[in-house]
Scaffold this motif. Sequence first.
Motif, PDB file in Angstrom:
ATOM      1  N   MET A   1       0.780  -1.267  -0.035  1.00  0.00           N
ATOM      2  CA  MET A   1       0.011   0.093  -0.087  1.00  0.00           C
ATOM      3  C   MET A   1       0.843   1.232  -0.006  1.00  0.00           C
ATOM      4  N   LYS A   3       1.917   5.481   0.270  1.00  0.00           N
ATOM      5  CA  LYS A   3       1.252   6.217   1.201  1.00  0.00           C
ATOM      6  C   LYS A   3       0.020   6.921   0.844  1.00  0.00           C
ATOM      7  N   GLN A   5      -2.354   5.602  -0.696  1.00  0.00           N
ATOM      8  CA  GLN A   5      -3.541   4.629  -0.372  1.00  0.00           C
ATOM      9  C   GLN A   5      -3.924   4.601   1.015  1.00  0.00           C
ATOM     10  N   GLU A 113      -8.208 -12.735  -3.996  1.00  0.00           N
ATOM     11  CA  GLU A 113      -6.808 -12.416  -3.511  1.00  0.00           C
ATOM     12  C   GLU A 113      -6.195 -13.636  -2.800  1.00  0.00           C
ATOM     13  N   ALA A 118      -2.521 -12.929  -2.115  1.00  0.00           N
ATOM     14  CA  ALA A 118      -2.372 -11.409  -1.398  1.00  0.00           C
ATOM     15  C   ALA A 118      -2.224 -11.592   0.342  1.00  0.00           C
ATOM     16  N   ALA A 119      -1.640 -10.849   0.710  1.00  0.00           N
ATOM     17  CA  ALA A 119      -1.729 -10.648   2.271  1.00  0.00           C
ATOM     18  C   ALA A 119      -3.242 -10.311   2.796  1.00  0.00           C
ATOM     19  N   THR A 171       2.734  -3.013   5.608  1.00  0.00           N
ATOM     20  CA  THR A 171       2.555  -3.858   4.601  1.00  0.00           C
ATOM     21  C   THR A 171       3.783  -4.653   4.353  1.00  0.00           C
ATOM     22  N   ALA A 172       3.587  -6.066   4.302  1.00  0.00           N
ATOM     23  CA  ALA A 172       4.699  -6.908   4.136  1.00  0.00           C
ATOM     24  C   ALA A 172       5.375  -6.461   2.782  1.00  0.00           C
ATOM     25  N   MET A 173       6.478  -6.574   2.699  1.00  0.00           N
ATOM     26  CA  MET A 173       7.361  -6.274   1.430  1.00  0.00           C
ATOM     27  C   MET A 173       8.187  -7.411   0.958  1.00  0.00           C
ATOM     28  N   VAL A 174       7.776  -7.835  -0.417  1.00  0.00           N
ATOM     29  CA  VAL A 174       8.329  -9.041  -0.893  1.00  0.00           C
ATOM     30  C   VAL A 174       8.856  -8.475  -2.233  1.00  0.00           C
ATOM     31  N   CYS A 175      10.166  -7.876  -2.180  1.00  0.00           N
ATOM     32  CA  CYS A 175      10.675  -7.409  -3.437  1.00  0.00           C
ATOM     33  C   CYS A 175      11.690  -8.254  -4.027  1.00  0.00           C
TER      34      CYS A 175
END
Lengths: 177, 379
Positions: A1, A3, A5, A113, A118-119, A171-175
């Motif tokens: 998400m 900022k 949003q 989702e 999705a989380a 927000t979990a970040m999986v980049c």
Amino acid sequence: MSKGQRIRRFIAGFVEIPLAIVMMLIPKLGYPLILIALSLGLTLRGARDLFYYFTLARHMVGGRRSFYTGILIFDLGLFTASLTTIPHIYILLYLIGIHAFGGLVGVLAALEEKRHGAAHWRLKLSGGIVNIFIALLCVIFIKSENTAIYIYCLGMIYSGVMRMVMACRKTAMVCIR
Amino acid sequence: MQKDFHYYATYCAAFLAGYDHEDSLAIAYSAQFVDDCSRSVLRRLKAPLNVASTQLNLELMEITTDILGIQDITRIWASFHFLPRDLYAQKEGCGKLYMDKYRLICGPNGELVKDTVTLAKKKSLQSVGIAMHVVADTWAHRNFAGTPSLVINNTDAHFFEILPDGTERKIKFRHSLSAPDDPENGLYTGSIYQSAENSIMNLGHGRAGHLPDYSFCRYKYLPAWNEYREMYKDNPSDYWNAFRQLIYAMKFLRGEYDEFHTDTYENKAVEGFEDEIRAILNKRQTESGSCADWKAFGEKLSGKEIPDYNENTYQDEYITANKDEKSDTFLGKFFEGTLAQKSMVTSRIFESGNLLAGYSVDPETGKLIRQMVKGGLKR
């Protein structure tokens, strides 16, 4: 998400709570206020989804979903704007319908989702189920207009709090590099 | 691609192209450092921030995906990791908003590959390393774009791995960074589905996890942009081409060829090694195993020990150098290389009428426009 949003979601939740309180205290003033806010929100959201579909998503695998949701939401927005001079009981019925529909969409979106991995799909699913449950309670108590309004308003407060919680969640970040 | 290819395999390619051990190490280090040169590192080094060639997860978390944020992301990721294949690609019935994204899809043997390699001609070894990183990634990262976009980079549940015996196995993506990929059971980490078009989760091959980075992997899937046509990706074959193209490119940079042609690969230098290289590429293993195999191969080629990659190797030299001497240090030359590459790619994207990478620098007048001023060229 992003900022942006987060901020939008938080504000939407923040506005929803006092609106529910106003509606509980002064039902006559609350109804038109809710209708205006709902109509504006739905129309703009529908228009945004349609714009997204026609400019980008129509070329995408699975992009037609944003077209259908855009049409539906835009149409609902316009319809909501037309509900100004009919008895409150019908408006309440309509709001219940919207709530139930929103709940159903929430459940379906959560399941979709989940398929995409999705989380927070569980949170969305529980929100959808609660929405449907509130709509059902409103229908059961519809003869007592005030009780139905209180139930509906409690649902709005719940929804507002949920929005604010979602906006503040990490927000979990999986980049992937 | 990861350290196995960017560091160890690039060392092997450089050595086979004719560079000596020390030069090959410098090229390999530079190729790998492209994946580490983030603004966080640059701040620590007190180096100019606009030479960044990557962004860390934490940096991406902080960035807003408004137009300026998207331009910043695109400048970095399109320039170094997802070099666009065709900035003038055509597709029937699509508007400019869509085409701007579609034209950033990465792929090998585009005009920008030629520009990238040519840019490194008669430049430092660091520039050679940077170019080798970019060229290698065009093979691994093909079909994804270096800009956040759901309509280009999304993948769905239709995702299958083709196993060595030819059978297909559905791939399951999970979203836990702590869980390592498990090729034996078809479990891989991918980014989380986000329906927002410009979500950072939709950058590059995030949705497909590290599959494009594994040389052994063959898979088929439905790219969001390909009109429901299934796409087959054969990494062992692509990586083999990448390796031979790197050797060819470095031979050109060493002056063995007058001109660099796309879709041309070096065969002579790999004669006698093909089986060994293909065996490494086909072996089902994650990064650490692959690093060990490439390292052993490289040491066999040169007869010298290849030190393990250490991101900090040249940082003290840069930090302790006087202001006037910084540009002569190893990292000073690396930064000049990244700035040149970023400028070149941004200019090409800008010239094509696409503003997703922002505005560009006029090389004739040296006039700096927007993003360069914003990033700060001053040291």
